[in-house]
Design a protein around this motif. Structure first.
Motif, PDB file in Angstrom:
ATOM      1  N   ALA A 243       0.831  -1.207   0.000  1.00  0.00           N
ATOM      2  CA  ALA A 243       0.000   0.000   0.000  1.00  0.00           C
ATOM      3  C   ALA A 243       0.867   1.259   0.000  1.00  0.00           C
ATOM      4  CB  ALA A 243      -0.934  -0.004   1.206  1.00  0.00           C
ATOM      5  N   LEU A 244       1.961   1.246   0.757  1.00  0.00           N
ATOM      6  CA  LEU A 244       2.854   2.407   0.799  1.00  0.00           C
ATOM      7  C   LEU A 244       3.524   2.631  -0.548  1.00  0.00           C
ATOM      8  CD1 LEU A 244       4.476   1.826   4.306  1.00  0.00           C
ATOM      9  CD2 LEU A 244       3.033   3.765   3.653  1.00  0.00           C
ATOM     10  N   ASN A 245       4.001   1.556  -1.163  1.00  0.00           N
ATOM     11  CA  ASN A 245       4.633   1.707  -2.471  1.00  0.00           C
ATOM     12  C   ASN A 245       3.637   2.146  -3.533  1.00  0.00           C
ATOM     13  OD1 ASN A 245       7.495   1.345  -2.664  1.00  0.00           O
ATOM     14  ND2 ASN A 245       7.235  -0.789  -2.030  1.00  0.00           N
ATOM     15  N   ARG A 246       2.401   1.631  -3.446  1.00  0.00           N
ATOM     16  CA  ARG A 246       1.393   2.054  -4.409  1.00  0.00           C
ATOM     17  C   ARG A 246       1.064   3.540  -4.232  1.00  0.00           C
ATOM     18  NH1 ARG A 246      -3.683   3.280  -5.450  1.00  0.00           N
ATOM     19  NH2 ARG A 246      -4.606   2.524  -7.397  1.00  0.00           N
ATOM     20  N   ALA A 247       0.972   3.988  -2.981  1.00  0.00           N
ATOM     21  CA  ALA A 247       0.697   5.402  -2.725  1.00  0.00           C
ATOM     22  C   ALA A 247       1.803   6.286  -3.295  1.00  0.00           C
ATOM     23  CB  ALA A 247       0.542   5.641  -1.227  1.00  0.00           C
ATOM     24  N   LEU A 248       3.051   5.847  -3.145  1.00  0.00           N
ATOM     25  CA  LEU A 248       4.171   6.586  -3.725  1.00  0.00           C
ATOM     26  C   LEU A 248       4.103   6.578  -5.253  1.00  0.00           C
ATOM     27  CD1 LEU A 248       7.016   5.336  -1.360  1.00  0.00           C
ATOM     28  CD2 LEU A 248       6.208   7.703  -1.559  1.00  0.00           C
ATOM     29  N   LEU A 249       3.715   5.438  -5.820  1.00  0.00           N
ATOM     30  CA  LEU A 249       3.586   5.339  -7.272  1.00  0.00           C
ATOM     31  C   LEU A 249       2.518   6.295  -7.793  1.00  0.00           C
ATOM     32  CD1 LEU A 249       4.317   3.911  -9.938  1.00  0.00           C
ATOM     33  CD2 LEU A 249       2.574   2.204  -9.391  1.00  0.00           C
ATOM     34  N   VAL A 250       1.383   6.369  -7.099  1.00  0.00           N
ATOM     35  CA  VAL A 250       0.306   7.273  -7.505  1.00  0.00           C
ATOM     36  C   VAL A 250       0.781   8.722  -7.451  1.00  0.00           C
ATOM     37  CG1 VAL A 250      -1.976   8.154  -6.889  1.00  0.00           C
ATOM     38  CG2 VAL A 250      -1.548   5.694  -6.872  1.00  0.00           C
ATOM     39  N   LEU A 251       1.494   9.080  -6.388  1.00  0.00           N
ATOM     40  CA  LEU A 251       2.025  10.437  -6.285  1.00  0.00           C
ATOM     41  C   LEU A 251       2.993  10.738  -7.425  1.00  0.00           C
ATOM     42  CD1 LEU A 251       2.673  10.771  -2.436  1.00  0.00           C
ATOM     43  CD2 LEU A 251       0.957  12.001  -3.774  1.00  0.00           C
ATOM     44  N   GLY A 252       3.844   9.766  -7.753  1.00  0.00           N
ATOM     45  CA  GLY A 252       4.774   9.954  -8.864  1.00  0.00           C
ATOM     46  C   GLY A 252       4.049  10.130 -10.188  1.00  0.00           C
TER      47      GLY A 252
ATOM     48  N   GLU B 183      -3.909  16.018  -1.091  1.00  0.00           N
ATOM     49  CA  GLU B 183      -3.141  15.987  -2.343  1.00  0.00           C
ATOM     50  C   GLU B 183      -3.960  15.394  -3.484  1.00  0.00           C
ATOM     51  OE1 GLU B 183      -0.456  17.742  -3.968  1.00  0.00           O
ATOM     52  OE2 GLU B 183      -0.047  17.497  -1.834  1.00  0.00           O
ATOM     53  N   GLN B 184      -4.736  14.353  -3.184  1.00  0.00           N
ATOM     54  CA  GLN B 184      -5.595  13.758  -4.208  1.00  0.00           C
ATOM     55  C   GLN B 184      -6.651  14.766  -4.667  1.00  0.00           C
ATOM     56  OE1 GLN B 184      -5.657  10.299  -5.624  1.00  0.00           O
ATOM     57  NE2 GLN B 184      -6.807  11.623  -7.011  1.00  0.00           N
TER      58      GLN B 184
ATOM     59  N   GLY C   1       0.400  24.861  -7.795  1.00  0.00           N
ATOM     60  CA  GLY C   1       0.235  24.373  -6.435  1.00  0.00           C
ATOM     61  C   GLY C   1       0.566  22.898  -6.305  1.00  0.00           C
ATOM     62  N   SER C   2       0.046  22.084  -7.224  1.00  0.00           N
ATOM     63  CA  SER C   2       0.324  20.643  -7.182  1.00  0.00           C
ATOM     64  C   SER C   2       1.786  20.352  -7.475  1.00  0.00           C
ATOM     65  CB  SER C   2      -0.566  19.911  -8.189  1.00  0.00           C
ATOM     66  OG  SER C   2      -1.901  19.850  -7.744  1.00  0.00           O
ATOM     67  N   ASN C   3       2.380  21.112  -8.375  1.00  0.00           N
ATOM     68  CA  ASN C   3       3.785  20.885  -8.715  1.00  0.00           C
ATOM     69  C   ASN C   3       4.686  21.096  -7.500  1.00  0.00           C
ATOM     70  OD1 ASN C   3       5.928  20.480 -10.816  1.00  0.00           O
ATOM     71  ND2 ASN C   3       6.485  22.542 -10.174  1.00  0.00           N
ATOM     72  N   GLU C   4       4.314  22.017  -6.629  1.00  0.00           N
ATOM     73  CA  GLU C   4       5.111  22.279  -5.426  1.00  0.00           C
ATOM     74  C   GLU C   4       4.787  21.318  -4.289  1.00  0.00           C
ATOM     75  OE1 GLU C   4       4.509  26.316  -4.356  1.00  0.00           O
ATOM     76  OE2 GLU C   4       5.384  27.137  -6.192  1.00  0.00           O
ATOM     77  N   SER C   5       3.523  20.919  -4.173  1.00  0.00           N
ATOM     78  CA  SER C   5       3.110  20.151  -2.992  1.00  0.00           C
ATOM     79  C   SER C   5       3.342  18.650  -3.123  1.00  0.00           C
ATOM     80  CB  SER C   5       1.630  20.409  -2.689  1.00  0.00           C
ATOM     81  OG  SER C   5       0.807  19.969  -3.760  1.00  0.00           O
ATOM     82  N   ILE C   6       3.273  18.102  -4.339  1.00  0.00           N
ATOM     83  CA  ILE C   6       3.417  16.653  -4.499  1.00  0.00           C
ATOM     84  C   ILE C   6       4.790  16.158  -4.038  1.00  0.00           C
ATOM     85  CG2 ILE C   6       3.515  14.758  -6.166  1.00  0.00           C
ATOM     86  CD1 ILE C   6       1.230  16.056  -7.676  1.00  0.00           C
ATOM     87  N   PRO C   7       5.920  16.789  -4.446  1.00  0.00           N
ATOM     88  CA  PRO C   7       7.214  16.318  -3.945  1.00  0.00           C
ATOM     89  C   PRO C   7       7.317  16.341  -2.418  1.00  0.00           C
ATOM     90  CG  PRO C   7       7.534  17.788  -5.815  1.00  0.00           C
ATOM     91  CD  PRO C   7       6.089  17.876  -5.443  1.00  0.00           C
TER      92      PRO C   7
END
Length: 274
Positions: free
Chosen positions: A75-84, A146-147, A212-218
């Motif tokens: 679940a953690l890796n999938r969440a990171l993948l979605v953010l990426g 973030e979503q 906003g998203s470009n700054e907050s996602i990382p």
């Protein structure tokens, strides 16, 4: 940390039954109802059964715990993948709007291209609820925000493009504004306040959400990876290597040039690598 109620272990009831049966056998033996060897055999059978049941329970408990840990890591890796994935989409749109420096240019010169379908690339928050028991439960709320921010960015792009195609472009064609240079005064006069203001507002909204998203996602990625490593120090989690897009290379070069110009005599210029 949420409060956890005490749960009586499932094997404890069986242990209680075995203990009561053992006491009963001993009592029967003491008044001569059973011979000592029969009591011993009965006690041996009871405790043997209990030991086997306890071992089976422990093995199943360990397997369940292992499945739970694997599910949490996944679940953690999938969440990171979605953010990426989300960050890649945002940066792609940012690359499209970068040439349009002003909101006027963005409103009337940006081609109306629809964002792609998300292919189920959304956060599954029910699989991440264990984060509430972590050292930083706030990270789950950050992922929800973030979503929503990403969804709003895509919605802003869709709404602007729909407004531009259905409302603005027909007037452009009817007023002969296509394929020629137009002053802002003429543009505002021929479009009218509603179309001119609506197109400009759509451009402002797109830029606001994309930036906003470009700054907050990382930032969200770093927070989530930190919590993931705290929970599972020996586990490897996804990392994303940022490859600069053309407009980002230009931005980095401009920042380096500005830093060099303001750093004073004898300063070493910053080196920007593509």
């Amino acid at each position: 940390m949420p409060n956890k109620s005490f749960r009586f272990p499932p094997w404890a009831l069986y242990a209680l039954v075995v203990a009561v049966a053992a006491i009963a056998l001993v009592l029967f033996a003491s008044d001569g109802s059973f011979e000592a060897k029969d009591v011993a055999a009965g006690l041996f059978a009871l405790f043997g059964t209990f030991a086997g049941a306890l071992l089976a329970f422990r093995l199943e408990e360990n397997r369940e715990k292992a499945r739970e840990v694997r599910a949490q890591k996944t679940a953690l890796n999938r969440a990171l993948l979605v953010l990426g994935f989300h960050h890649n989409e945002i940066r792609t749109f940012r690359n499209l709007i970068a040439p349009h420096r002003t909101d006027i240019e963005l409103a009337f010169n940006l081609p109306a291209s629809q964002p792609p379908e998300q292919i189920d690339m959304r956060q599954k928050f029910d699989e991440l609820d264990f984060l509430l028991d972590s050292s930083a439960p706030q990270v789950l709320f950050d992922l929800i925000i973030e979503q929503e921010r990403f969804d709003q960015a895509l919605q802003a792009v869709r709404q602007r493009n729909e407004f531009y195609v259905r409302e603005v472009q027909p007037v452009f064609a009817a007023q002969g504004l296509n394929n020629r240079r137009v002053s802002m005064a003429e543009l505002k006069s021929k479009l009218g306040e509603y179309l001119f203001g609506g197109a400009l507002q759509g451009a402002e909204t797109i830029r606001e959400h994309i930036e906003g998203s470009n700054e907050s996602i990382p930032v969200a990625v770093e927070k989530l990876r930190k919590v993931a490593k705290e929970l599972f120090p020996d586990e490897k989690f996804l990392m994303f290597e940022k490859v600069l897009l053309p407009h980002e290379i230009a931005e980095e070069a401009a920042k380096a040039k500005a830093a060099t110009e303001t750093s004073g005599f004898g300063a070493t210029p910053a080196r920007v690598e593509e």
